[in-house]
Design a protein around this motif. Structure first.
Motif, short mmCIF file in Angstrom:
data_model
loop_
_atom_site.label_atom_id
_atom_site.label_comp_id
_atom_site.label_asym_id
_atom_site.label_seq_id
_atom_site.Cartn_x
_atom_site.Cartn_y
_atom_site.Cartn_z
N THR A 120 9.64 5.10 78.09
CA THR A 120 9.23 4.40 79.32
C THR A 120 10.11 3.63 79.93
OG1 THR A 120 7.13 4.03 78.01
CG2 THR A 120 7.34 2.65 80.06
N GLU A 121 11.02 3.17 79.63
CA GLU A 121 12.27 2.45 80.36
C GLU A 121 12.92 3.55 80.91
OE1 GLU A 121 12.83 -0.66 81.14
OE2 GLU A 121 10.99 -1.15 80.10
N MET A 122 13.01 4.59 80.19
CA MET A 122 14.02 5.79 80.96
C MET A 122 13.44 6.18 82.15
SD MET A 122 15.60 7.75 77.44
CE MET A 122 16.18 9.14 78.74
N ASN A 123 12.06 6.41 82.17
CA ASN A 123 11.30 6.86 83.16
C ASN A 123 11.27 5.90 84.44
OD1 ASN A 123 9.39 9.37 82.67
ND2 ASN A 123 9.37 8.38 80.78
N ARG A 124 11.15 4.52 84.06
CA ARG A 124 11.25 3.39 84.89
C ARG A 124 12.83 3.58 85.91
NH1 ARG A 124 8.87 -0.98 81.29
NH2 ARG A 124 6.76 -0.54 81.63
N TRP A 125 13.66 3.80 84.78
CA TRP A 125 15.28 3.96 85.50
C TRP A 125 15.06 5.20 86.44
CZ3 TRP A 125 18.54 7.89 85.52
CH2 TRP A 125 19.87 7.71 85.90
N ALA A 126 14.72 6.25 86.11
CA ALA A 126 14.62 7.46 86.79
C ALA A 126 13.89 7.37 88.06
CB ALA A 126 13.94 8.64 86.00
N ALA A 127 12.80 6.70 88.03
CA ALA A 127 12.01 6.57 89.41
C ALA A 127 12.90 5.60 90.03
CB ALA A 127 10.88 5.65 88.96
N GLN A 128 13.68 4.88 89.85
CA GLN A 128 14.60 4.01 90.74
C GLN A 128 15.91 4.86 91.06
OE1 GLN A 128 15.39 0.56 88.06
NE2 GLN A 128 13.39 -0.32 88.40
N HIS A 129 16.05 5.68 90.43
CA HIS A 129 17.31 6.49 90.80
C HIS A 129 16.77 8.26 91.35
CE1 HIS A 129 18.78 3.38 88.50
NE2 HIS A 129 20.02 3.47 89.26
N GLY A 130 15.97 8.26 92.19
CA GLY A 130 15.42 9.40 92.96
C GLY A 130 14.74 10.40 92.17
N LEU A 131 13.90 9.87 91.19
CA LEU A 131 12.80 10.82 90.54
C LEU A 131 11.57 10.65 91.61
CD1 LEU A 131 11.49 12.62 88.37
CD2 LEU A 131 10.64 10.42 87.23
N VAL A 132 11.08 11.91 92.17
CA VAL A 132 9.98 11.83 93.08
C VAL A 132 8.76 12.50 92.45
CG1 VAL A 132 11.48 11.76 94.88
CG2 VAL A 132 11.05 13.82 94.33
N ALA A 133 8.89 13.37 91.39
CA ALA A 133 7.73 13.99 90.71
C ALA A 133 8.08 14.28 89.30
CB ALA A 133 7.20 15.17 91.29
N ALA A 134 7.20 14.21 88.30
CA ALA A 134 7.36 14.36 87.07
C ALA A 134 6.22 15.19 86.40
CB ALA A 134 7.66 13.06 86.06
N ALA A 135 6.60 16.09 85.45
CA ALA A 135 5.55 16.92 84.71
C ALA A 135 5.98 17.02 83.16
CB ALA A 135 5.41 18.28 85.31
N ARG A 136 4.70 16.36 82.65
CA ARG A 136 5.00 16.49 81.11
C ARG A 136 4.24 17.44 80.27
NH1 ARG A 136 7.28 12.88 77.75
NH2 ARG A 136 8.36 11.07 78.98
N VAL A 137 4.82 18.29 79.77
CA VAL A 137 3.91 19.33 79.14
C VAL A 137 3.80 19.05 77.51
CG1 VAL A 137 3.78 21.72 78.57
CG2 VAL A 137 4.85 21.25 80.62
N VAL A 138 2.50 19.05 77.10
CA VAL A 138 2.49 18.56 75.79
C VAL A 138 1.14 19.63 75.32
CG1 VAL A 138 2.37 16.30 76.52
CG2 VAL A 138 0.10 17.19 76.49
N ARG A 139 1.28 19.53 73.77
CA ARG A 139 0.57 20.43 72.95
C ARG A 139 -0.95 19.82 73.09
NH1 ARG A 139 2.49 20.60 67.02
NH2 ARG A 139 4.37 21.63 67.25
N LYS A 140 -1.98 20.64 73.13
CA LYS A 140 -3.37 20.32 73.50
C LYS A 140 -4.11 19.34 72.29
CE LYS A 140 -4.84 23.87 76.56
NZ LYS A 140 -6.12 25.01 76.89
N THR A 141 -3.56 18.25 72.27
CA THR A 141 -4.26 17.11 71.28
C THR A 141 -4.32 16.13 72.04
OG1 THR A 141 -1.90 16.22 70.85
CG2 THR A 141 -2.67 18.10 69.39
N ALA A 142 -5.41 15.33 71.67
CA ALA A 142 -5.89 14.27 72.47
C ALA A 142 -4.82 13.13 72.51
CB ALA A 142 -7.27 13.75 71.80
N VAL A 143 -4.33 12.88 71.30
CA VAL A 143 -3.36 11.79 71.03
C VAL A 143 -1.96 12.12 71.65
CG1 VAL A 143 -1.93 10.77 69.13
CG2 VAL A 143 -4.34 11.18 68.65
N GLY A 144 -1.57 13.39 71.70
CA GLY A 144 -0.23 13.71 72.64
C GLY A 144 -0.48 13.27 73.87
N GLU A 145 -1.67 13.90 74.46
CA GLU A 145 -2.08 13.87 75.81
C GLU A 145 -2.19 12.21 76.41
OE1 GLU A 145 -5.38 14.89 79.20
OE2 GLU A 145 -5.64 15.66 77.23
N LEU A 146 -2.93 11.51 75.46
CA LEU A 146 -3.27 10.09 75.82
C LEU A 146 -1.83 9.28 75.88
CD1 LEU A 146 -6.47 9.47 73.95
CD2 LEU A 146 -6.16 9.34 76.44
N GLN A 147 -0.89 9.77 74.84
CA GLN A 147 0.44 8.97 74.67
C GLN A 147 1.14 9.50 76.02
OE1 GLN A 147 3.39 10.64 71.92
NE2 GLN A 147 3.54 8.55 71.12
#
Length: 127
Positions: A70-97
């Motif tokens: 989560t902290e790495m994502n915050r850092w990325a957003a402050q350093h030019g990240l304009v869009a992100a896509a996470r590809v996960v397995r089709k599991t409820a827990v993985g998707e929610l996390q």
């Protein structure tokens, strides 16, 4: 597919996308190496960039690593990240996390969760 313990980071310069593949068993050491590789890739790209994260090699991210990610994502957003896509397995827990990590990162509508890499790639490259 990713190695047993290390993250794979690939820079697609033409598309300005940093692609990350999670290992099956991520460790703190692997996450630290990933963070260093990510920062080097961001420095290489400069200004705005997008990120495709493929975490289909695992059902869920180990709980002891989620705060750091989560902290790495915050850092990325402050350093030019304009869009992100996470590809996960089709599991409820993985998707929610993954949705929680993105929400807590403050990325808002700039980040989405997908079950298919090609759909995620298409979304990132269509902007």
């Amino acid at each position: 597919m990713s190695s047993e313990g290390f993250f794979e980071v690939q820079v697609h310069e033409r598309e300005r996308i940093i692609e990350v593949r999670y290992p099956r068993k991520p460790t703190r050491e692997a996450l630290d190496a990933y963070e260093a590789a990510l920062k080097a890739a961001v420095q290489r790209l400069g200004s705005s960039w997008r990120c495709l994260v493929d975490q289909t090699s695992l059902d869920v991210i180990p709980p002891h690593l989620t705060d750091s990610i989560t902290e790495m994502n915050r850092w990325a957003a402050q350093h030019g990240l304009v869009a992100a896509a996470r590809v996960v397995r089709k599991t409820a827990v993985g998707e929610l996390q993954s949705r929680r990590i993105l929400r807590d990162s403050g990325l808002g509508e700039a980040a989405h969760v997908y079950f298919d890499r090609s759909e995620a790639w298409q979304q990132l490259t269509s902007h």
